[in-house]
Design an enzyme around this catalytic site. Sequence first.
Site, PDB file in Angstrom:
ATOM      1  N   LYS A  51     -10.305  13.081 -34.474  1.00 51.25           N
ATOM      2  CA  LYS A  51      -9.810  11.574 -34.771  1.00 51.25           C
ATOM      3  C   LYS A  51     -10.922  10.761 -34.883  1.00 51.25           C
ATOM      4  O   LYS A  51     -10.986   9.734 -35.448  1.00 51.25           O
ATOM      5  CB  LYS A  51      -8.836  11.232 -33.635  1.00 51.25           C
ATOM      6  CG  LYS A  51      -7.454  11.219 -33.910  1.00 51.25           C
ATOM      7  CD  LYS A  51      -6.534  10.460 -32.884  1.00 51.25           C
ATOM      8  CE  LYS A  51      -5.272  10.815 -33.029  1.00 51.25           C
ATOM      9  NZ  LYS A  51      -4.159  10.139 -31.712  1.00 51.25           N
ATOM     10  N   ASP A  98      -1.720   6.153 -32.526  1.00 48.85           N
ATOM     11  CA  ASP A  98      -0.824   7.207 -31.917  1.00 48.85           C
ATOM     12  C   ASP A  98      -0.157   7.728 -33.208  1.00 48.85           C
ATOM     13  O   ASP A  98       0.301   6.585 -33.969  1.00 48.85           O
ATOM     14  CB  ASP A  98      -0.003   6.482 -30.759  1.00 48.85           C
ATOM     15  CG  ASP A  98       0.659   7.776 -29.993  1.00 48.85           C
ATOM     16  OD1 ASP A  98      -0.181   8.225 -29.515  1.00 48.85           O
ATOM     17  OD2 ASP A  98       2.093   7.654 -30.004  1.00 48.85           O
ATOM     18  N   PHE A 158      -7.542  19.206 -37.938  1.00 51.30           N
ATOM     19  CA  PHE A 158      -6.878  19.536 -36.541  1.00 51.30           C
ATOM     20  C   PHE A 158      -5.188  19.524 -36.446  1.00 51.30           C
ATOM     21  O   PHE A 158      -4.677  19.051 -37.332  1.00 51.30           O
ATOM     22  CB  PHE A 158      -7.669  18.654 -35.564  1.00 51.30           C
ATOM     23  CG  PHE A 158      -7.100  17.282 -35.591  1.00 51.30           C
ATOM     24  CD1 PHE A 158      -7.620  16.455 -36.655  1.00 51.30           C
ATOM     25  CD2 PHE A 158      -6.253  16.693 -34.894  1.00 51.30           C
ATOM     26  CE1 PHE A 158      -7.140  15.048 -36.745  1.00 51.30           C
ATOM     27  CE2 PHE A 158      -5.967  15.332 -34.923  1.00 51.30           C
ATOM     28  CZ  PHE A 158      -6.451  14.560 -35.856  1.00 51.30           C
ATOM     29  N   TYR A 176      -1.746  19.644 -36.709  1.00 55.77           N
ATOM     30  CA  TYR A 176      -0.500  20.134 -37.503  1.00 55.77           C
ATOM     31  C   TYR A 176      -1.151  20.104 -38.964  1.00 55.77           C
ATOM     32  O   TYR A 176      -0.565  20.479 -39.896  1.00 55.77           O
ATOM     33  CB  TYR A 176       0.643  19.024 -37.535  1.00 55.77           C
ATOM     34  CG  TYR A 176       1.463  19.371 -36.417  1.00 55.77           C
ATOM     35  CD1 TYR A 176       2.311  20.089 -35.957  1.00 55.77           C
ATOM     36  CD2 TYR A 176       1.171  18.148 -35.154  1.00 55.77           C
ATOM     37  CE1 TYR A 176       2.956  20.070 -34.963  1.00 55.77           C
ATOM     38  CE2 TYR A 176       1.814  18.363 -34.057  1.00 55.77           C
ATOM     39  CZ  TYR A 176       2.929  19.156 -33.925  1.00 55.77           C
ATOM     40  OH  TYR A 176       3.498  19.241 -32.551  1.00 55.77           O
ATOM     41  N   ASP A 177      -2.545  19.867 -39.116  1.00 53.35           N
ATOM     42  CA  ASP A 177      -3.071  19.693 -40.387  1.00 53.35           C
ATOM     43  C   ASP A 177      -2.754  21.091 -41.565  1.00 53.35           C
ATOM     44  O   ASP A 177      -2.602  20.931 -42.626  1.00 53.35           O
ATOM     45  CB  ASP A 177      -4.593  19.444 -40.527  1.00 53.35           C
ATOM     46  CG  ASP A 177      -4.800  17.967 -40.270  1.00 53.35           C
ATOM     47  OD1 ASP A 177      -4.004  17.211 -40.608  1.00 53.35           O
ATOM     48  OD2 ASP A 177      -6.103  17.764 -40.157  1.00 53.35           O
ATOM     49  N   LYS A 186      -8.938  14.146 -47.106  1.00 55.27           N
ATOM     50  CA  LYS A 186      -7.949  13.813 -46.258  1.00 55.27           C
ATOM     51  C   LYS A 186      -7.946  12.268 -45.953  1.00 55.27           C
ATOM     52  O   LYS A 186      -6.690  11.431 -45.999  1.00 55.27           O
ATOM     53  CB  LYS A 186      -8.107  14.590 -45.045  1.00 55.27           C
ATOM     54  CG  LYS A 186      -6.873  14.062 -43.861  1.00 55.27           C
ATOM     55  CD  LYS A 186      -7.067  14.856 -42.637  1.00 55.27           C
ATOM     56  CE  LYS A 186      -5.960  14.546 -41.765  1.00 55.27           C
ATOM     57  NZ  LYS A 186      -6.155  14.848 -40.217  1.00 55.27           N
ATOM     58  N   HIS A 200      -2.183   9.151 -43.485  1.00 50.30           N
ATOM     59  CA  HIS A 200      -1.744   8.158 -42.445  1.00 50.30           C
ATOM     60  C   HIS A 200      -2.769   7.467 -41.733  1.00 50.30           C
ATOM     61  O   HIS A 200      -2.554   6.062 -41.802  1.00 50.30           O
ATOM     62  CB  HIS A 200      -0.851   9.009 -41.498  1.00 50.30           C
ATOM     63  CG  HIS A 200      -1.442  10.227 -40.912  1.00 50.30           C
ATOM     64  ND1 HIS A 200      -2.006  11.172 -41.650  1.00 50.30           N
ATOM     65  CD2 HIS A 200      -1.674  10.516 -39.423  1.00 50.30           C
ATOM     66  CE1 HIS A 200      -2.534  12.192 -40.730  1.00 50.30           C
ATOM     67  NE2 HIS A 200      -2.338  11.401 -39.551  1.00 50.30           N
ATOM     68  N   ARG A 201      -3.624   8.088 -41.087  1.00 47.88           N
ATOM     69  CA  ARG A 201      -4.892   7.427 -40.385  1.00 47.88           C
ATOM     70  C   ARG A 201      -5.599   6.412 -41.457  1.00 47.88           C
ATOM     71  O   ARG A 201      -6.078   5.223 -41.129  1.00 47.88           O
ATOM     72  CB  ARG A 201      -5.574   8.327 -39.723  1.00 47.88           C
ATOM     73  CG  ARG A 201      -6.582   7.700 -38.740  1.00 47.88           C
ATOM     74  CD  ARG A 201      -7.163   8.711 -37.475  1.00 47.88           C
ATOM     75  NE  ARG A 201      -5.933   9.484 -36.759  1.00 47.88           N
ATOM     76  CZ  ARG A 201      -5.258  10.449 -37.041  1.00 47.88           C
ATOM     77  NH1 ARG A 201      -5.730  11.233 -37.825  1.00 47.88           N
ATOM     78  NH2 ARG A 201      -4.386  10.620 -36.258  1.00 47.88           N
TER      79      ARG A 201
END
Length: 190
Positions: free
Chosen positions: A12, A66, A149, A151-152, A173, A178-179
């Site tokens: 992350k 989160d 990493f 659930y990717d 990605k 989302h991130r």
Amino acid sequence: MKLVSATANPHKYKEMKEILSGKIDLLPRPDEIPEIVEDASDLNGNALLKAQGIMKATGLPAIADDTGLEVEALNGAPGVHSARYAGPDANGGENIEKLLNELASVPMNERGARFRTIIVILFPDRSIITAEGIVSGKIALTPKGKLGFGYDSVFLPEEVPGKTFGELTNSEKNRISHRGKALQGIIGKL
Ligand code: IMP
């Protein structure tokens, strides 16, 4: 601007550092800070708990994320429980195994899912900025790809038909994730 990252997850941190590069100087979470218990009932609450823990320990503005995987056929589960879906000490592989077992009888057209991230920046004066990022897709029948990493390897994003996040490079990605979306949103609010 300097922000201290609340994440203890090196994947992350790497993603966040790349997305924020040139805009924010992201400092790693100091090793000596003990684990922060994430026991809030939703993603917003957990992101805030992490940001508070780091801001209080360092006295510096902190940024926390989160993330939950929300699967339609499971009524939004694992959601806020994504990290510990298969048990309190579950690793990524065990969580994926449980997810695929739960969906064993669910056909491809009913395997809709989304990743949802909440990002919180907390400043020492207690002001807060938050942003949300969502990527929609489906849960694959079997894991594919060794990149990423969590659930990717079982998440098929709508934007890249036929490929899981586990088959995309970091920059591919980050562009759609989302991130990535949540961080772009929060940069716009700073
Ligand atoms: P947390 O936000 O670190 O609590 O993550 C919750 C769960 O979702 C953990 O099992 C992570 O491995 C997983 N997760 C978080 N972000 C991602 C991602 O970008 N891809 C895949 N899994 C993720």
